[in-house]
Design a protein around this motif. Sequence first.
Motif, short mmCIF file in Angstrom:
data_model
loop_
_atom_site.label_atom_id
_atom_site.label_comp_id
_atom_site.label_asym_id
_atom_site.label_seq_id
_atom_site.Cartn_x
_atom_site.Cartn_y
_atom_site.Cartn_z
N PRO A 50 0.70 -1.15 0.10
CA PRO A 50 0.16 0.09 0.19
C PRO A 50 0.79 1.38 0.10
CG PRO A 50 0.00 -1.07 2.11
CD PRO A 50 0.75 -1.90 1.28
N SER A 51 2.11 1.15 0.45
CA SER A 51 2.90 2.51 0.37
C SER A 51 3.39 2.74 -1.14
CB SER A 51 4.27 2.30 1.36
OG SER A 51 5.08 1.34 0.91
N ILE A 52 3.24 1.86 -2.02
CA ILE A 52 3.65 2.23 -3.39
C ILE A 52 2.77 1.85 -4.28
CG2 ILE A 52 6.33 1.68 -2.96
CD1 ILE A 52 5.80 -0.95 -4.46
N SER A 53 1.53 1.13 -3.90
CA SER A 53 0.53 0.90 -4.78
C SER A 53 -0.92 1.92 -4.58
CB SER A 53 -0.01 -0.64 -4.86
OG SER A 53 -1.12 -0.71 -5.48
N TRP A 54 -1.20 2.60 -5.70
CA TRP A 54 -2.56 3.33 -5.27
C TRP A 54 -3.69 2.36 -5.43
CZ3 TRP A 54 -3.01 8.03 -3.47
CH2 TRP A 54 -1.99 8.89 -3.49
N GLU A 55 -3.51 1.27 -5.93
CA GLU A 55 -4.70 0.52 -5.82
C GLU A 55 -5.21 -0.10 -4.57
OE1 GLU A 55 -4.41 -3.39 -8.37
OE2 GLU A 55 -5.21 -2.05 -9.79
N GLN A 56 -4.04 -0.21 -3.80
CA GLN A 56 -4.05 -0.90 -2.48
C GLN A 56 -3.98 0.45 -1.24
OE1 GLN A 56 -0.95 -3.46 -2.20
NE2 GLN A 56 -2.03 -4.92 -3.32
N GLY A 57 -3.26 1.24 -1.53
CA GLY A 57 -3.07 2.46 -0.51
C GLY A 57 -4.09 3.47 -0.79
N GLY A 58 -4.46 3.62 -2.04
CA GLY A 58 -5.94 4.84 -2.27
C GLY A 58 -6.96 4.35 -1.44
N PRO A 59 -7.66 3.24 -1.48
CA PRO A 59 -8.72 3.05 -0.70
C PRO A 59 -8.55 3.28 0.84
CG PRO A 59 -8.48 1.14 -2.23
CD PRO A 59 -7.21 2.22 -2.26
N ILE A 60 -7.23 2.87 1.37
CA ILE A 60 -7.17 3.05 2.73
C ILE A 60 -7.32 4.82 3.17
CG2 ILE A 60 -5.37 2.77 4.59
CD1 ILE A 60 -4.37 0.23 3.15
N ILE A 61 -6.64 5.31 2.32
CA ILE A 61 -6.79 7.00 2.21
C ILE A 61 -8.24 7.40 2.08
CG2 ILE A 61 -6.00 9.33 1.13
CD1 ILE A 61 -3.29 7.52 0.02
N GLU A 62 -8.82 6.83 1.41
CA GLU A 62 -10.01 7.43 1.17
C GLU A 62 -10.97 7.08 2.41
OE1 GLU A 62 -13.79 7.06 -1.99
OE2 GLU A 62 -11.64 6.59 -2.57
N ARG A 63 -10.94 5.69 2.89
CA ARG A 63 -11.69 5.23 3.77
C ARG A 63 -11.38 6.04 4.92
NH1 ARG A 63 -10.30 0.32 2.91
NH2 ARG A 63 -8.83 0.14 4.77
N HIS A 64 -10.41 6.31 5.31
CA HIS A 64 -9.89 6.89 6.69
C HIS A 64 -9.69 8.65 6.52
CE1 HIS A 64 -9.44 3.30 8.81
NE2 HIS A 64 -8.96 2.81 7.77
N GLY A 65 -10.06 9.00 5.48
CA GLY A 65 -10.03 10.43 5.50
C GLY A 65 -8.55 11.09 5.45
N ILE A 66 -7.60 10.25 5.13
CA ILE A 66 -6.05 10.78 5.20
C ILE A 66 -5.89 11.91 4.26
CG2 ILE A 66 -3.66 10.25 5.40
CD1 ILE A 66 -4.54 7.27 5.84
#
Length: 123
Positions: A50-66
């Motif tokens: 998730p620290s290099i893949s938007w496919e994996q990290g992007g949803p985490i950012i969106e879900r938690h409002g980072i």
Amino acid sequence: MKTADLIGAPLDYWVAQIERQTGVKIYISYKNGIPQCVNRGCGEEKWFCPSISWEQGGPIIERHGIETWPDSALDMKDPIPGVWYAALRGIEHPSGASTPLVAAMRVYVAHVYGDTVPDEVLA
């Protein structure tokens, strides 16, 4: 280890712990010469980056409002190109990261674990 210093596989490992990837062991493996985390569960192997893949990290950012922003957005006289910061519910990432994904995943880990995490992933 300081959460502000996490990068690559160790950072991805701690994000995986937060995401509660059940029945999955996280191994440090090499893909293209770069250490990364591998999920080896249910008979299949999947990269967890998730620290290099938007496919994996992007949803985490969106879900938690980072929130992420580049150094130049801080209205500084001499912004540092390629330096990113992140914040999550009042916790700001204490040092700049090379990408918005790294900054976001660091602040996510810091939000859950605080300023430090055990070195167990490096053992």
